[in-house]
Design an enzyme around this catalytic site. Structure first.
Site, PDB file in Angstrom:
ATOM      1  N   CYS A   1      58.066  57.794  39.244  1.00  0.00           N
ATOM      2  CA  CYS A   1      58.240  58.182  40.652  1.00  0.00           C
ATOM      3  C   CYS A   1      57.042  57.736  41.483  1.00  0.00           C
ATOM      4  O   CYS A   1      57.201  57.209  42.592  1.00  0.00           O
ATOM      5  CB  CYS A   1      58.412  59.692  40.762  1.00  0.00           C
ATOM      6  SG  CYS A   1      59.783  60.344  39.786  1.00  0.00           S
ATOM      7  N   GLN A   2      55.856  57.937  40.945  1.00  0.00           N
ATOM      8  CA  GLN A   2      54.627  57.605  41.660  1.00  0.00           C
ATOM      9  C   GLN A   2      54.381  56.102  41.738  1.00  0.00           C
ATOM     10  O   GLN A   2      53.951  55.590  42.762  1.00  0.00           O
ATOM     11  CB  GLN A   2      53.427  58.285  40.983  1.00  0.00           C
ATOM     12  CG  GLN A   2      52.090  57.966  41.592  1.00  0.00           C
ATOM     13  CD  GLN A   2      51.951  58.420  43.041  1.00  0.00           C
ATOM     14  OE1 GLN A   2      52.538  59.409  43.447  1.00  0.00           O
ATOM     15  NE2 GLN A   2      51.181  57.687  43.817  1.00  0.00           N
TER      16      GLN A   2
END
Length: 169
Positions: A59-60
């Site tokens: 996600c990051q």
């Protein structure tokens, strides 16, 4: 309930917890409030993106940053609002936004929202147990879903990524 699909109307009554980004400082927290999709999506073209968790590796590194770097290009294609949801609480979502350079909402079309109990993901069949799956959808100004795709493999960003959504606009 079955996942939302192209041609469906986005359901009414959907709400997320929200701590507005009003200040870029990581120590300044907005007051948590309710983000009503009925109100906030009205007459807007919205990209709704779901990720399993703030600050998690995929996600990051691969999911949120392309949406942030494409915010202007998405706006040029008629997107009024980019909403990112995850199962983290509203303050974590705001902190994640700040850590990634999301400006205060008065200067940005990005909203970092909390689906802390994965209610939205579970309701529409796009959850991974207690977390939301990785998916994206486009909701048109009339409330019709024009794009809805969910990733089939964990840790992969293909159909839910900014590039895939932009290609369909």
């Amino acid at each position: 309930m079955a996942p939302l699909k192209v041609g469906d109307k986005f359901p009414s009554g959907i709400e997320f917890a929200y701590a507005p980004i009003t200040d870029p400082s990581p120590t300044a927290c907005g007051m948590m409030t309710t983000f009503s999709c009925d109100t906030e999506f009205a007459n807007k073209r919205v990209v709704l993106v779901s990720v399993p968790g703030a600050f998690t590796p995929t996600c990051q590194a691969n999911h949120l940053p392309p949406y942030l770097s494409s915010a202007s290009a998405l706006a040029a294609k008629g997107v009024d609002l980019i909403c990112v949801i995850a199962t983290n609480d509203a303050w974590v979502m705001a902190a994640w936004g700040k850590a990634n350079g999301v400006p205060p909402e008065s200067e940005s079309n990005v909203r970092m929202l909390s689906d802390s109990k994965s209610e939205f993901g579970k309701r529409f069949g796009w959850s991974l147990g207690e977390r939301n799956n990785r998916f994206a959808m486009v909701v048109e100004k009339d409330g019709t879903v024009s794009y809805a795709e969910c990733e089939e493999k964990p840790g992969v960003v293909t159909v839910s990524g900014a590039e895939a959504v932009m290609a369909k606009l």
